[in-house]
Motif scaffolding. Sequence first.
Motif, PDB file in Angstrom:
ATOM      1  N   LEU A  24       0.828  -1.202   0.000  1.00  0.00           N
ATOM      2  CA  LEU A  24       0.000   0.000   0.000  1.00  0.00           C
ATOM      3  C   LEU A  24       0.867   1.259   0.000  1.00  0.00           C
ATOM      4  O   LEU A  24       0.611   2.204  -0.752  1.00  0.00           O
ATOM      5  CB  LEU A  24      -0.924  -0.004   1.216  1.00  0.00           C
ATOM      6  CG  LEU A  24      -1.937   1.117   1.316  1.00  0.00           C
ATOM      7  CD1 LEU A  24      -2.882   1.079   0.125  1.00  0.00           C
ATOM      8  CD2 LEU A  24      -2.704   1.009   2.606  1.00  0.00           C
ATOM      9  N   ILE A  25       1.912   1.271   0.804  1.00  0.00           N
ATOM     10  CA  ILE A  25       2.820   2.423   0.850  1.00  0.00           C
ATOM     11  C   ILE A  25       3.528   2.597  -0.487  1.00  0.00           C
ATOM     12  O   ILE A  25       3.687   3.716  -0.984  1.00  0.00           O
ATOM     13  CB  ILE A  25       3.822   2.271   2.007  1.00  0.00           C
ATOM     14  CG1 ILE A  25       3.081   2.438   3.335  1.00  0.00           C
ATOM     15  CG2 ILE A  25       4.957   3.268   1.892  1.00  0.00           C
ATOM     16  CD1 ILE A  25       3.907   2.090   4.539  1.00  0.00           C
ATOM     17  N   ALA A  26       3.946   1.494  -1.102  1.00  0.00           N
ATOM     18  CA  ALA A  26       4.602   1.573  -2.410  1.00  0.00           C
ATOM     19  C   ALA A  26       3.645   2.127  -3.463  1.00  0.00           C
ATOM     20  O   ALA A  26       4.035   2.963  -4.288  1.00  0.00           O
ATOM     21  CB  ALA A  26       5.113   0.196  -2.818  1.00  0.00           C
ATOM     22  N   ILE A  30       4.087   5.638  -5.599  1.00  0.00           N
ATOM     23  CA  ILE A  30       4.064   5.676  -7.069  1.00  0.00           C
ATOM     24  C   ILE A  30       3.057   6.704  -7.558  1.00  0.00           C
ATOM     25  O   ILE A  30       3.335   7.476  -8.481  1.00  0.00           O
ATOM     26  CB  ILE A  30       3.768   4.272  -7.640  1.00  0.00           C
ATOM     27  CG1 ILE A  30       4.962   3.358  -7.405  1.00  0.00           C
ATOM     28  CG2 ILE A  30       3.428   4.345  -9.120  1.00  0.00           C
ATOM     29  CD1 ILE A  30       4.693   1.907  -7.712  1.00  0.00           C
ATOM     30  N   VAL A  31       1.886   6.761  -6.930  1.00  0.00           N
ATOM     31  CA  VAL A  31       0.860   7.727  -7.323  1.00  0.00           C
ATOM     32  C   VAL A  31       1.333   9.151  -7.065  1.00  0.00           C
ATOM     33  O   VAL A  31       1.147  10.039  -7.904  1.00  0.00           O
ATOM     34  CB  VAL A  31      -0.473   7.431  -6.589  1.00  0.00           C
ATOM     35  CG1 VAL A  31      -1.467   8.559  -6.766  1.00  0.00           C
ATOM     36  CG2 VAL A  31      -1.069   6.124  -7.078  1.00  0.00           C
ATOM     37  N   VAL A  32       1.961   9.374  -5.919  1.00  0.00           N
ATOM     38  CA  VAL A  32       2.453  10.718  -5.598  1.00  0.00           C
ATOM     39  C   VAL A  32       3.544  11.143  -6.578  1.00  0.00           C
ATOM     40  O   VAL A  32       3.541  12.277  -7.071  1.00  0.00           O
ATOM     41  CB  VAL A  32       2.957  10.770  -4.138  1.00  0.00           C
ATOM     42  CG1 VAL A  32       3.747  12.031  -3.874  1.00  0.00           C
ATOM     43  CG2 VAL A  32       1.796  10.653  -3.172  1.00  0.00           C
ATOM     44  N   THR A  37       5.161  14.507 -11.059  1.00  0.00           N
ATOM     45  CA  THR A  37       5.795  14.558 -12.376  1.00  0.00           C
ATOM     46  C   THR A  37       4.859  15.178 -13.416  1.00  0.00           C
ATOM     47  O   THR A  37       5.274  16.029 -14.205  1.00  0.00           O
ATOM     48  CB  THR A  37       6.197  13.139 -12.827  1.00  0.00           C
ATOM     49  OG1 THR A  37       7.097  12.598 -11.863  1.00  0.00           O
ATOM     50  CG2 THR A  37       6.862  13.154 -14.182  1.00  0.00           C
ATOM     51  N   LEU A  38       3.603  14.765 -13.391  1.00  0.00           N
ATOM     52  CA  LEU A  38       2.653  15.259 -14.391  1.00  0.00           C
ATOM     53  C   LEU A  38       2.205  16.689 -14.119  1.00  0.00           C
ATOM     54  O   LEU A  38       1.994  17.465 -15.053  1.00  0.00           O
ATOM     55  CB  LEU A  38       1.430  14.346 -14.451  1.00  0.00           C
ATOM     56  CG  LEU A  38       1.686  12.935 -14.977  1.00  0.00           C
ATOM     57  CD1 LEU A  38       0.439  12.078 -14.842  1.00  0.00           C
ATOM     58  CD2 LEU A  38       2.135  12.985 -16.423  1.00  0.00           C
ATOM     59  N   LEU A  39       2.034  17.055 -12.860  1.00  0.00           N
ATOM     60  CA  LEU A  39       1.484  18.361 -12.514  1.00  0.00           C
ATOM     61  C   LEU A  39       2.538  19.340 -12.009  1.00  0.00           C
ATOM     62  O   LEU A  39       2.195  20.474 -11.673  1.00  0.00           O
ATOM     63  CB  LEU A  39       0.396  18.200 -11.453  1.00  0.00           C
ATOM     64  CG  LEU A  39      -0.785  17.313 -11.839  1.00  0.00           C
ATOM     65  CD1 LEU A  39      -1.719  17.130 -10.656  1.00  0.00           C
ATOM     66  CD2 LEU A  39      -1.533  17.899 -13.017  1.00  0.00           C
TER      67      LEU A  39
END
Length: 58
Positions: A24-26, A30-32, A37-39
């Motif tokens: 879950l932490i991984a 990854i989402v963060v 990176t995108l925003l």
Amino acid sequence: MLQNLWMALRSDESGQDLAEYALLIALIAIVVIAAVTLLGGNISTVFNNIAGALNVGG
């Protein structure tokens, strides 16, 4: 006796919780990272615009 030990080991799921938390932490990391990176450029522009607006009044 061996059968009791085997049943106790099979029912022990404490390590499974740790693995689930690690996954879950991984996933959150990854989402963060993907979001930053995108925003990242857009967020920087917004903060620069806010800073510029604050400097105009001061």
